[in-house]
Design a protein around this motif. Structure first.
Motif, PDB file in Angstrom:
ATOM      1  N   PHE A   1       0.863  -1.190   0.000  1.00  0.00           N
ATOM      2  CA  PHE A   1       0.000   0.000   0.000  1.00  0.00           C
ATOM      3  C   PHE A   1       0.892   1.229   0.000  1.00  0.00           C
ATOM      4  N   LYS A   2       0.477   2.242  -0.725  1.00  0.00           N
ATOM      5  CA  LYS A   2       1.218   3.509  -0.725  1.00  0.00           C
ATOM      6  C   LYS A   2       0.782   4.330   0.486  1.00  0.00           C
ATOM      7  N   HIS A   3       1.602   4.319   1.531  1.00  0.00           N
ATOM      8  CA  HIS A   3       1.265   5.039   2.753  1.00  0.00           C
ATOM      9  C   HIS A   3       1.669   6.508   2.645  1.00  0.00           C
ATOM     10  N   ASP A   4       1.011   7.217   1.741  1.00  0.00           N
ATOM     11  CA  ASP A   4       1.276   8.647   1.558  1.00  0.00           C
ATOM     12  C   ASP A   4       0.101   9.423   2.136  1.00  0.00           C
ATOM     13  N   PHE A   5       0.227   9.809   3.396  1.00  0.00           N
ATOM     14  CA  PHE A   5      -0.877  10.487   4.055  1.00  0.00           C
ATOM     15  C   PHE A   5      -0.972  11.955   3.651  1.00  0.00           C
ATOM     16  N   SER A   6      -0.016  12.439   2.866  1.00  0.00           N
ATOM     17  CA  SER A   6      -0.128  13.792   2.338  1.00  0.00           C
ATOM     18  C   SER A   6      -1.059  13.828   1.131  1.00  0.00           C
ATOM     19  N   ASP A   7      -1.292  12.669   0.518  1.00  0.00           N
ATOM     20  CA  ASP A   7      -2.214  12.560  -0.618  1.00  0.00           C
ATOM     21  C   ASP A   7      -2.901  11.207  -0.538  1.00  0.00           C
ATOM     22  N   TYR A   8      -3.745  11.064   0.476  1.00  0.00           N
ATOM     23  CA  TYR A   8      -4.364   9.765   0.737  1.00  0.00           C
ATOM     24  C   TYR A   8      -5.330   9.377  -0.374  1.00  0.00           C
ATOM     25  N   ALA A   9      -5.910  10.380  -1.048  1.00  0.00           N
ATOM     26  CA  ALA A   9      -6.821  10.078  -2.156  1.00  0.00           C
ATOM     27  C   ALA A   9      -6.071   9.372  -3.286  1.00  0.00           C
ATOM     28  N   ALA A  10      -4.865   9.832  -3.556  1.00  0.00           N
ATOM     29  CA  ALA A  10      -4.058   9.187  -4.599  1.00  0.00           C
ATOM     30  C   ALA A  10      -3.679   7.770  -4.191  1.00  0.00           C
ATOM     31  N   SER A  11      -3.383   7.575  -2.910  1.00  0.00           N
ATOM     32  CA  SER A  11      -3.081   6.226  -2.424  1.00  0.00           C
ATOM     33  C   SER A  11      -4.278   5.310  -2.626  1.00  0.00           C
ATOM     34  N   GLY A  12      -5.477   5.827  -2.343  1.00  0.00           N
ATOM     35  CA  GLY A  12      -6.689   5.052  -2.536  1.00  0.00           C
ATOM     36  C   GLY A  12      -6.942   4.726  -3.993  1.00  0.00           C
ATOM     37  N   ALA A  13      -6.649   5.673  -4.867  1.00  0.00           N
ATOM     38  CA  ALA A  13      -6.835   5.429  -6.302  1.00  0.00           C
ATOM     39  C   ALA A  13      -5.898   4.333  -6.793  1.00  0.00           C
ATOM     40  N   THR A  14      -4.664   4.353  -6.312  1.00  0.00           N
ATOM     41  CA  THR A  14      -3.714   3.293  -6.672  1.00  0.00           C
ATOM     42  C   THR A  14      -4.208   1.940  -6.166  1.00  0.00           C
ATOM     43  N   GLU A  15      -4.684   1.926  -4.932  1.00  0.00           N
ATOM     44  CA  GLU A  15      -5.161   0.674  -4.346  1.00  0.00           C
ATOM     45  C   GLU A  15      -6.322   0.095  -5.150  1.00  0.00           C
ATOM     46  N   ARG A  16      -7.236   0.944  -5.570  1.00  0.00           N
ATOM     47  CA  ARG A  16      -8.377   0.449  -6.341  1.00  0.00           C
ATOM     48  C   ARG A  16      -7.929  -0.079  -7.703  1.00  0.00           C
ATOM     49  N   ALA A  17      -7.003   0.621  -8.335  1.00  0.00           N
ATOM     50  CA  ALA A  17      -6.505   0.169  -9.636  1.00  0.00           C
ATOM     51  C   ALA A  17      -5.817  -1.183  -9.515  1.00  0.00           C
ATOM     52  N   VAL A  18      -5.042  -1.373  -8.451  1.00  0.00           N
ATOM     53  CA  VAL A  18      -4.361  -2.650  -8.225  1.00  0.00           C
ATOM     54  C   VAL A  18      -5.385  -3.761  -7.999  1.00  0.00           C
ATOM     55  N   MET A  19      -6.397  -3.478  -7.185  1.00  0.00           N
ATOM     56  CA  MET A  19      -7.416  -4.492  -6.916  1.00  0.00           C
ATOM     57  C   MET A  19      -8.164  -4.872  -8.190  1.00  0.00           C
ATOM     58  N   GLU A  20      -8.484  -3.891  -9.012  1.00  0.00           N
ATOM     59  CA  GLU A  20      -9.180  -4.189 -10.266  1.00  0.00           C
ATOM     60  C   GLU A  20      -8.332  -5.073 -11.174  1.00  0.00           C
ATOM     61  N   ILE A  21      -7.021  -4.843 -11.188  1.00  0.00           N
ATOM     62  CA  ILE A  21      -6.123  -5.673 -11.991  1.00  0.00           C
ATOM     63  C   ILE A  21      -6.088  -7.105 -11.467  1.00  0.00           C
ATOM     64  N   PHE A  22      -6.018  -7.254 -10.151  1.00  0.00           N
ATOM     65  CA  PHE A  22      -5.999  -8.599  -9.577  1.00  0.00           C
ATOM     66  C   PHE A  22      -7.320  -9.328  -9.839  1.00  0.00           C
ATOM     67  N   LEU A  23      -8.421  -8.632  -9.725  1.00  0.00           N
ATOM     68  CA  LEU A  23      -9.722  -9.259  -9.985  1.00  0.00           C
ATOM     69  C   LEU A  23      -9.822  -9.705 -11.437  1.00  0.00           C
ATOM     70  N   ASP A  24      -9.279  -8.904 -12.336  1.00  0.00           N
ATOM     71  CA  ASP A  24      -9.287  -9.278 -13.752  1.00  0.00           C
ATOM     72  C   ASP A  24      -8.396 -10.498 -13.997  1.00  0.00           C
ATOM     73  N   ALA A  25      -7.236 -10.509 -13.367  1.00  0.00           N
ATOM     74  CA  ALA A  25      -6.294 -11.610 -13.572  1.00  0.00           C
ATOM     75  C   ALA A  25      -6.828 -12.928 -13.020  1.00  0.00           C
ATOM     76  N   LEU A  26      -7.596 -12.863 -11.930  1.00  0.00           N
ATOM     77  CA  LEU A  26      -8.083 -14.074 -11.270  1.00  0.00           C
ATOM     78  C   LEU A  26      -9.505 -14.440 -11.678  1.00  0.00           C
ATOM     79  N   ASP A  27     -10.092 -13.681 -12.547  1.00  0.00           N
ATOM     80  CA  ASP A  27     -11.485 -13.895 -12.950  1.00  0.00           C
ATOM     81  C   ASP A  27     -11.724 -15.338 -13.403  1.00  0.00           C
ATOM     82  N   GLY A  28     -12.672 -16.007 -12.764  1.00  0.00           N
ATOM     83  CA  GLY A  28     -13.068 -17.344 -13.168  1.00  0.00           C
ATOM     84  C   GLY A  28     -12.124 -18.461 -12.769  1.00  0.00           C
TER      85      GLY A  28
END
Length: 301
Positions: free
Chosen positions: A73-100
């Motif tokens: 996780f990107k622990h950047d509390f100066s821009d936590y929104a950006a950290s959250g956006a990265t986290e969501r993008a990573v999760m979406e990639i993993f969900l796509d890779a593991l689909d089915g």
């Protein structure tokens, strides 16, 4: 299994990797640098060069694995929104890779604010959904993909995952106490923070991977909720400074970015996790580690 681990050389990940290897798994760990790669090789894991922004590489690594344990996780509390956006993008990639595939996807989450003001349990649904939510709202995103043949497990870690060498929240608070000359707590200090030793958290990840259906949400919590006044008193004794109440209106000025978080009441139970996975914490308590001097050194570093 071949397990792909992000955050493999981090505070929790570097304890999880030996647990997985000891259970007979092969581990490929995400390595952002050659130094991280060397640590993984020394532990017996295979380094996979990349970072959380390299989505194509993450997709390839997840596709080649039998399971994914996402602890980075990107622990950047100066821009936590950006950290959250990265986290969501990573999760979406993993969900796509593991689909089915039916493969397990374990991912780090948190206890904080799941059920503020009362003891949260594993059956509490995360209130954070959508791309603008904390941590990108990945818990609901992951569980919404369960029908796609993915086995998600949310690893809700206590805010204080402590131990020798910790540079997380407890070390930050110890550093503030040294800098300010006082170990503070907010208001009356009756709000509660859970804690868990790093070794216990790592063992729980191994158990959750072994049986991902047993508990889709696990709480890595050994101490349900330490009153923050008691926490501050232990920090004061460790650092050698007096203890004082900080007015809630002054919390941000005194503590900085961690002020509002430290003022929160976020106790959490792990009773269901223990029953479902047979997990029992055996490591030192937070106060054991503070008394042992681990955070005196961290605060001085």
């Amino acid at each position: 299994m071949r397990v792909f681990v992000t955050g493999a050389s981090g505070w929790i990940g570097s304890a999880v990797v030996p647990e997985l290897l000891g259970a007979g798994h092969q581990v490929a760990g995400l390595a952002r640098s050659e130094r991280s790669a060397e640590r993984l090789r020394a532990a017996g894991a295979e380094p996979f060069a990349g970072n959380l922004d390299d989505l194509e590489a993450l997709h390839a690594a997840a596709s080649a694995a039998d399971a994914v344990v996402h602890l980075g996780f990107k622990h950047d509390f100066s821009d936590y929104a950006a950290s959250g956006a990265t986290e969501r993008a990573v999760m979406e990639i993993f969900l796509d890779a593991l689909d089915g595939t039916g493969k397990p996807l374990l991912f780090a989450s948190g206890i904080a604010m799941v059920a503020p003001g009362r003891i949260s349990t594993e059956d509490d649904v995360s209130p954070y959904s959508g791309p603008d939510a904390p941590r990108g709202g990945v818990e609901p995103l992951a569980f919404g993909a369960a029908a796609r043949g993915i086995r998600p497990v949310a690893l809700r870690f206590a805010p204080t995952v402590h131990g020798a060498g910790d540079h997380g929240f407890a070390a930050v608070l110890a550093g503030i106490a040294r800098e300010k000359g006082v170990a503070g707590y907010v208001g009356e200090g009756t709000n509660r923070w859970p804690a868990v030793h790093r070794s216990d958290a790592a063992r729980l990840v191994r158990l959750a991977l072994a049986d991902p259906e047993a508990s889709p949400v696990v709480h890595a919590v050994a101490e349900e909720g330490n009153p923050t006044r008691k926490f501050a008193e232990a920090i004061g004794a460790a650092v050698g400074v007096p203890v004082a109440s900080i007015d809630p209106g002054d919390a941000d000025a005194h503590f900085g970015w961690i002020g509002a978080f430290f003022a929160s009441d976020i106790p959490a139970s792990s009773a269901l996790t223990r029953a479902r996975l047979g997990w029992e914490p055996t490591g030192p308590t937070l106060f054991d580690d503070l008394a042992a001097g681990h955070y005196s050194a961290a605060a001085a570093a």
